[in-house]
Scaffold this active site. Sequence first.
Site, short mmCIF file in Angstrom:
data_model
loop_
_atom_site.label_atom_id
_atom_site.label_comp_id
_atom_site.label_asym_id
_atom_site.label_seq_id
_atom_site.Cartn_x
_atom_site.Cartn_y
_atom_site.Cartn_z
N ASP A 87 -0.19 2.04 -5.18
CA ASP A 87 0.50 3.23 -4.66
C ASP A 87 1.32 3.92 -5.75
OD1 ASP A 87 0.30 4.15 -2.03
OD2 ASP A 87 1.54 2.53 -1.22
N GLN A 119 2.13 0.03 3.96
CA GLN A 119 2.22 1.37 4.54
C GLN A 119 3.66 1.72 4.91
OE1 GLN A 119 -0.33 3.47 4.61
NE2 GLN A 119 0.70 5.11 5.71
N LYS A 179 -7.97 4.31 5.08
CA LYS A 179 -7.95 3.68 3.76
C LYS A 179 -8.93 2.51 3.72
CE LYS A 179 -3.26 5.22 2.84
NZ LYS A 179 -1.82 4.97 2.86
N1 GUN Z 1 2.83 6.66 4.16
C1 GUN Z 1 2.40 7.93 4.04
N2 GUN Z 1 1.73 8.10 2.88
C2 GUN Z 1 1.73 6.90 2.26
C3 GUN Z 1 1.18 6.43 1.03
O1 GUN Z 1 0.56 7.15 0.26
N3 GUN Z 1 1.39 5.12 0.76
C4 GUN Z 1 2.10 4.30 1.58
N4 GUN Z 1 2.27 3.04 1.21
N5 GUN Z 1 2.62 4.71 2.72
C5 GUN Z 1 2.43 6.01 3.06
#
Ligand code: GUN
Length: 285
Positions: free
Chosen positions: A120, A97, A53
Amino acid sequence: MTAQLIDGNALSKQLRAQVAERATALKAQGVTPGLAVVLVGDNQASQVYVRNKVKACQDSGLHSVLEKYEADMSEAELLARVEALNNDPSIHGILVQLPLPAHIDAQKVIEAISPLKDVDGFHIASAGALMTGMPGFWPCTPYGCMKMLESIGYDLKGKHAVVIGRSNIVGKPMALMLLQKNATVTICHSATRDLKAQTLQADVIVAAVGKRNVLTADMVKPGAVVLDVGMNRNDEGKLCGDVDFDGVREVASHITPVPGGVGPMTITMLLVNTLEAAERAAAGA
Ligand code: GUN
């Protein structure tokens, strides 16, 4: 019929180039779009995800900060960090996350993020906005699926879409997005009695369960569009989706591969949401 692939890498490249262009325009106004990624603990998969990311932000000209904390960070400390990021004008998007360590209430942390920075799309305010058709941030994975349908010029109006999976992150928001585009939507899940009877009716199928071979060729109407959100490993340890790709590609009109399908789109839509958050902030929205 052998299905056409919907290439998530190629589409991501196009969309990320647009993000980079919009970021440049925003920077000319003195605003650099910024994303904060918060990782607590040492979950291996999460480490890879957050690295990807942050790298994607850098590649598209977005500012990003990665905050890494030990697994024993307290909930109160994390909430304080989120609050600081809410008040940081250089940060337009905040991503904590998941999963978080068990002693931290993940929902409480998500609700602490300002809805204006909830890139998100996990906050209750974002879910409510999606449900009511109000402006807000859409969760990245189903949003990416919608972009994939758009990329093939698919008109959902009056079509029957079947979503397999009812998670808050994919299945439920996916169904609402399809509904917003005037599809007739069915959500299937672990208690669905006859999944095949449902999927055989579908013009569009989204598989988002997290289990291999949930969708096989005999369950797909010829010419259907199949989007595979799954990320699993097969017996040889190779990445695969929820769909029996080799079988279903002979029946569907379009299909997303795994890897190289929905996966790259998720990060792309995170960049799009972050940019959108920055543009809204710059416009004083
Ligand atoms: N863990 C796995 N996929 C995601 C996501 O898209 N966002 C977040 N915050 N955590 C994740």
